[in-house]
Motif scaffolding. Structure first.
Motif, PDB file in Angstrom:
ATOM      1  N   THR A  51       0.832  -1.208   0.000  1.00  0.00           N
ATOM      2  CA  THR A  51       0.000   0.000   0.000  1.00  0.00           C
ATOM      3  C   THR A  51       0.864   1.254   0.000  1.00  0.00           C
ATOM      4  N   PHE A  52       1.909   1.250   0.823  1.00  0.00           N
ATOM      5  CA  PHE A  52       2.827   2.388   0.863  1.00  0.00           C
ATOM      6  C   PHE A  52       3.430   2.637  -0.515  1.00  0.00           C
ATOM      7  N   ALA A  53       3.972   1.601  -1.130  1.00  0.00           N
ATOM      8  CA  ALA A  53       4.654   1.745  -2.421  1.00  0.00           C
ATOM      9  C   ALA A  53       3.692   2.199  -3.521  1.00  0.00           C
ATOM     10  N   ILE A  54       2.505   1.631  -3.542  1.00  0.00           N
ATOM     11  CA  ILE A  54       1.520   1.993  -4.565  1.00  0.00           C
ATOM     12  C   ILE A  54       1.118   3.465  -4.437  1.00  0.00           C
ATOM     13  N   ASN A  55       1.030   3.968  -3.222  1.00  0.00           N
ATOM     14  CA  ASN A  55       0.557   5.332  -2.988  1.00  0.00           C
ATOM     15  C   ASN A  55       1.666   6.370  -2.878  1.00  0.00           C
ATOM     16  N   ALA A  56       2.923   5.970  -2.936  1.00  0.00           N
ATOM     17  CA  ALA A  56       4.042   6.889  -2.713  1.00  0.00           C
ATOM     18  C   ALA A  56       4.027   8.070  -3.680  1.00  0.00           C
ATOM     19  N   ARG A  57       3.836   7.827  -4.940  1.00  0.00           N
ATOM     20  CA  ARG A  57       3.844   8.912  -5.932  1.00  0.00           C
ATOM     21  C   ARG A  57       2.662   9.853  -5.699  1.00  0.00           C
ATOM     22  N   LYS A  58       1.485   9.289  -5.412  1.00  0.00           N
ATOM     23  CA  LYS A  58       0.292  10.108  -5.157  1.00  0.00           C
ATOM     24  C   LYS A  58       0.502  11.034  -3.965  1.00  0.00           C
ATOM     25  N   LYS A  59       1.291  10.592  -2.996  1.00  0.00           N
ATOM     26  CA  LYS A  59       1.587  11.403  -1.806  1.00  0.00           C
ATOM     27  C   LYS A  59       2.578  12.521  -2.093  1.00  0.00           C
ATOM     28  N   GLY A  60       3.186  12.511  -3.267  1.00  0.00           N
ATOM     29  CA  GLY A  60       4.163  13.529  -3.615  1.00  0.00           C
ATOM     30  C   GLY A  60       5.599  13.123  -3.374  1.00  0.00           C
ATOM     31  N   LEU A  61       5.819  11.872  -2.994  1.00  0.00           N
ATOM     32  CA  LEU A  61       7.195  11.397  -2.809  1.00  0.00           C
ATOM     33  C   LEU A  61       7.868  11.274  -4.167  1.00  0.00           C
ATOM     34  N   LYS A  62       9.186  11.502  -4.185  1.00  0.00           N
ATOM     35  CA  LYS A  62       9.934  11.462  -5.446  1.00  0.00           C
ATOM     36  C   LYS A  62      11.018  10.399  -5.468  1.00  0.00           C
ATOM     37  N   VAL A  63      11.531  10.035  -4.290  1.00  0.00           N
ATOM     38  CA  VAL A  63      12.586   9.029  -4.172  1.00  0.00           C
ATOM     39  C   VAL A  63      12.339   8.240  -2.899  1.00  0.00           C
ATOM     40  N   LEU A  64      12.570   6.930  -2.976  1.00  0.00           N
ATOM     41  CA  LEU A  64      12.428   6.066  -1.805  1.00  0.00           C
ATOM     42  C   LEU A  64      13.791   5.458  -1.473  1.00  0.00           C
ATOM     43  N   ILE A  65      14.157   5.527  -0.207  1.00  0.00           N
ATOM     44  CA  ILE A  65      15.391   4.894   0.277  1.00  0.00           C
ATOM     45  C   ILE A  65      14.946   3.747   1.175  1.00  0.00           C
ATOM     46  N   ALA A  66      15.345   2.536   0.824  1.00  0.00           N
ATOM     47  CA  ALA A  66      14.880   1.353   1.549  1.00  0.00           C
ATOM     48  C   ALA A  66      16.058   0.542   2.070  1.00  0.00           C
ATOM     49  N   GLY A  67      16.132   0.400   3.385  1.00  0.00           N
ATOM     50  CA  GLY A  67      17.197  -0.380   4.005  1.00  0.00           C
ATOM     51  C   GLY A  67      16.659  -1.693   4.526  1.00  0.00           C
ATOM     52  N   ALA A  68      17.422  -2.751   4.314  1.00  0.00           N
ATOM     53  CA  ALA A  68      16.992  -4.060   4.801  1.00  0.00           C
ATOM     54  C   ALA A  68      18.202  -4.970   4.963  1.00  0.00           C
ATOM     55  N   GLY A  69      18.093  -5.909   5.882  1.00  0.00           N
ATOM     56  CA  GLY A  69      19.164  -6.862   6.119  1.00  0.00           C
ATOM     57  C   GLY A  69      18.721  -8.282   5.832  1.00  0.00           C
ATOM     58  N   VAL A  89      19.640   0.082   0.590  1.00  0.00           N
ATOM     59  CA  VAL A  89      20.767   0.115   1.528  1.00  0.00           C
ATOM     60  C   VAL A  89      20.875  -1.258   2.175  1.00  0.00           C
ATOM     61  N   PRO A  90      21.906  -2.035   1.829  1.00  0.00           N
ATOM     62  CA  PRO A  90      22.108  -3.319   2.488  1.00  0.00           C
ATOM     63  C   PRO A  90      22.565  -3.086   3.930  1.00  0.00           C
ATOM     64  N   ILE A  91      21.840  -3.652   4.869  1.00  0.00           N
ATOM     65  CA  ILE A  91      22.178  -3.511   6.287  1.00  0.00           C
ATOM     66  C   ILE A  91      23.176  -4.607   6.651  1.00  0.00           C
ATOM     67  N   GLN A  92      24.210  -4.241   7.381  1.00  0.00           N
ATOM     68  CA  GLN A  92      25.209  -5.222   7.817  1.00  0.00           C
ATOM     69  C   GLN A  92      24.559  -6.201   8.786  1.00  0.00           C
ATOM     70  N   THR A  93      24.763  -7.470   8.553  1.00  0.00           N
ATOM     71  CA  THR A  93      24.187  -8.520   9.394  1.00  0.00           C
ATOM     72  C   THR A  93      25.297  -9.250  10.142  1.00  0.00           C
ATOM     73  N   LYS A  94      24.907  -9.931  11.203  1.00  0.00           N
ATOM     74  CA  LYS A  94      25.889 -10.691  11.978  1.00  0.00           C
ATOM     75  C   LYS A  94      26.311 -11.959  11.246  1.00  0.00           C
ATOM     76  N   VAL A  99      26.791  -9.227   3.349  1.00  0.00           N
ATOM     77  CA  VAL A  99      26.927  -9.685   1.966  1.00  0.00           C
ATOM     78  C   VAL A  99      25.608 -10.297   1.493  1.00  0.00           C
ATOM     79  N   ASP A 100      24.902 -10.962   2.394  1.00  0.00           N
ATOM     80  CA  ASP A 100      23.588 -11.509   2.047  1.00  0.00           C
ATOM     81  C   ASP A 100      22.635 -10.388   1.663  1.00  0.00           C
ATOM     82  N   SER A 101      22.638  -9.308   2.426  1.00  0.00           N
ATOM     83  CA  SER A 101      21.779  -8.158   2.148  1.00  0.00           C
ATOM     84  C   SER A 101      22.152  -7.528   0.801  1.00  0.00           C
ATOM     85  N   LEU A 102      23.439  -7.345   0.586  1.00  0.00           N
ATOM     86  CA  LEU A 102      23.915  -6.759  -0.663  1.00  0.00           C
ATOM     87  C   LEU A 102      23.453  -7.575  -1.865  1.00  0.00           C
ATOM     88  N   HIS A 103      23.673  -8.867  -1.815  1.00  0.00           N
ATOM     89  CA  HIS A 103      23.286  -9.721  -2.945  1.00  0.00           C
ATOM     90  C   HIS A 103      21.775  -9.706  -3.165  1.00  0.00           C
TER      91      HIS A 103
END
Length: 164
Positions: A51-69, A89-94, A99-103
């Motif tokens: 829902t967030f992603a589908i509505n992002a442009r309608k909300k006026g957002l122009k760029v999304l930065i998404a971090g995950a591990g 953004v690949p989050i460093q994991t233990k 590297v898993d996040s990056l890939h």
């Protein structure tokens, strides 16, 4: 003072990603770029993420930065629901040191791109988002130029410090 409408969203899969993602927010703050931030999980809250992603442009957002591990599906799944630029953004994991996040983020299939920065480098994600916005915003372009000039002066200063 009226608060500016956010043009960037900083999203992360878990609050444990905040120490890394805060660097993106800090650089956005330093450039005076308005943003919003959310914890959204591709696995635990897939409907909210969609829902967030589908509505992002309608909300006026122009760029999304998404971090995950780890499996790090948030950037790619977000990109699959929007045509806005997504910076992963690949989050460093233990377990695998990020590297898993990056890939997981960089190996997107053809047709659904996600720009990807180095492991843990949310600062560069923030700068890249600002560069994207600067294409149509001269004020940001000027601030970026000054930022780069300051970096060059800092390097010159470092050289002088080690010469003494």
């Amino acid at each position: 003072m009226k608060k500016m409408k956010p043009v960037i969203a900083v999203i992360m899969g878990s609050s444990s990603d905040w120490p890394t993602m805060k660097e993106a927010c800090d650089v956005l703050d330093s450039f005076g770029v308005s943003y919003e931030k959310h914890v959204l999980s591709a696995h635990r809250t897939p409907d909210a993420m969609r829902t967030f992603a589908i509505n992002a442009r309608k909300k006026g957002l122009k760029v999304l930065i998404a971090g995950a591990g780890g499996a790090a599906h948030l950037p790619g799944m977000t990109a699959s629901y929007t045509t806005l630029p997504v910076i992963g953004v690949p989050i460093q994991t233990k377990a695998l040191n990020g590297v898993d996040s990056l890939h997981s983020i960089v190996q997107m299939p053809k047709g659904i791109p996600v720009a990807t920065v180095a492991i843990g480098n949310a600062l560069n994600a923030g700068l890249l988002a600002i560069q994207i916005l600067s294409v149509e915003n001269k004020s940001l372009a000027d601030k970026l130029q000054k930022y780069r000039e300051k970096q060059a002066k800092d390097v010159e200063r470092m050289t002088k410090e080690i010469e003494n």
